[in-house]
Write a protein that holds these residues in place. Structure first.
Motif, mmCIF file in Angstrom:
data_model
loop_
_atom_site.group_PDB
_atom_site.id
_atom_site.type_symbol
_atom_site.label_atom_id
_atom_site.label_comp_id
_atom_site.label_asym_id
_atom_site.label_seq_id
_atom_site.Cartn_x
_atom_site.Cartn_y
_atom_site.Cartn_z
ATOM 1 N N MET A 15 3.169 10.732 -94.711
ATOM 2 C CA MET A 15 3.714 11.675 -93.730
ATOM 3 C C MET A 15 2.618 12.155 -92.776
ATOM 4 S SD MET A 15 6.137 13.734 -96.419
ATOM 5 C CE MET A 15 6.796 14.944 -95.288
ATOM 6 N N LEU A 48 6.302 4.754 -95.506
ATOM 7 C CA LEU A 48 7.146 5.929 -95.314
ATOM 8 C C LEU A 48 8.551 5.513 -94.892
ATOM 9 C CD1 LEU A 48 7.419 9.003 -95.239
ATOM 10 C CD2 LEU A 48 6.588 8.956 -92.874
ATOM 11 N N VAL A 73 11.963 13.659 -88.586
ATOM 12 C CA VAL A 73 10.938 13.524 -89.623
ATOM 13 C C VAL A 73 9.580 13.985 -89.086
ATOM 14 C CG1 VAL A 73 9.638 11.857 -91.023
ATOM 15 C CG2 VAL A 73 12.133 11.713 -90.892
ATOM 16 N N CYS A 77 7.198 16.785 -90.644
ATOM 17 C CA CYS A 77 5.817 16.482 -91.017
ATOM 18 C C CYS A 77 4.846 17.464 -90.366
ATOM 19 C CB CYS A 77 5.466 15.054 -90.615
ATOM 20 S SG CYS A 77 6.279 13.783 -91.612
#
Length: 313
Positions: A15, A48, A73, A77
């Motif tokens: 991440m 990921l 995402v 993150c």
């Protein structure tokens, strides 16, 4: 694309690398920023995507565009990395100077008479430390009870704790001037048998005394007078003319200095079991919190300086 289910911890590095790729505008720039090879950066992002089962970046020879889920995402993150930076900032603040809540436990009378008068000096020197002091005459489990430092009075401590000796402990015989004027002042240890004596009388403490003067040793049994399980209460009875009390030196120090009581047989030193040490105990470990280290150092220095007046006869 089928998703695998790694642990949350296993995804953290992927991440962080993914967020850096987005922030840097590409894999090469991210690799330079992270000090990694470009293929390694690419593998992190691919892992990921495999973990999540979704494409995060649309790659071409010239650009990398976030997909819809990739954008969400990336935002998550970024929030995670912000929390990580806050964790580092907290650690930096605590490592820079003593700060936070310090939990201390001490025996009741020692805490009242010796420790408490010295605490303002420590708090003035370290204003970012908050103090929680508990006084209790029992063994405290530092880990189970969340205590940072405990003070214990004993000849020695059992293994398993890190500790330092704060100061030696001696017991003294004391009486009020009025009592001694009325009943006479003992000149020798055996004279104690004719007096009302007040002593702890529990556990290893009892009526039997061993006294030392140079190479001389005298063993006497105190008159079977009064047993009290608290040295401050013994001292209160002594101040009221109730007899000769056997108390720790820290209990009697202030009243001796004020002349409210005086020592009996001051040339004689009382031996076991009325001896020992005051220990500072704390949980062993490689990383001792700065607030704990500062507190220990402060108490050791205070004991060495002996900032309160010494007992006098």
């Amino acid at each position: 694309m089928s998703a695998t289910k790694p642990t949350d911890i296993a995804m953290l590095e992927e991440m962080a690398v993914f967020a850096q790729v987005v922030d840097s505008g590409g894999f090469s720039a991210a690799a330079r920023k992270l000090g990694m090879a470009v293929p390694s950066v690419s593998r992190h992002v691919s892992r990921l995507e495999a973990h999540l089962g979704e494409r995060l970046l649309l790659r071409s020879t010239r650009s990398h565009v976030l997909t819809e889920i990739g954008q969400q995402v990336y935002t998550a993150c970024q929030a995670l990395l912000s929390q990580a930076r806050e964790v580092h900032a907290i650690a930096d603040r605590f490592s820079a100077r003593p700060a936070g809540l310090l939990r201390v436990c001490a025996p009741i009378v020692f805490g009242q008479t010796w420790l408490a008068p010295r605490l303002p000096g420590f708090l003035d020197a370290h204003p970012e430390v908050r103090l929680q002091l508990t006084l209790a005459d029992r063994m405290v489990d530092l880990i189970d009870e969340g205590v940072d430092v405990t003070l214990r009075i004993a000849p020695a401590l059992a293994p398993g704790l890190a500790s330092r000796v704060l100061c030696p402990l001696a017991y003294v015989l004391v009486a009020s001037p009025a009592y001694l004027a009325a009943h006479g002042t003992p000149a020798q240890p055996e004279d104690l048998a004719a007096h009302r004596c007040i002593y702890l009388g529990y556990g290893r403490f009892g009526r039997q005394l061993q006294l030392h003067q140079g190479e001389q040793t005298a063993e006497v049994a105190l008159a079977d007078g009064v047993q009290v399980n608290n040295s401050a209460a013994i001292l209160a009875m002594v101040e009221a003319g109730g007899g000769i009390g056997l108390v720790p030196d820290f209990t009697a120090r202030a009243t001796l200095h004020a002349g409210q009581v005086q020592t009996v047989l001051p040339q004689w030193r009382i031996g076991e079991p009325y001896t020992g040490n005051v220990h500072i105990a704390y949980t062993p470990g490689r990383h001792l919190a700065l607030k704990v280290r500062a507190f220990i150092d402060y108490l050791v220095a205070a004991a060495a300086a002996d900032t309160l007046p010494p007992p006098s006869a």
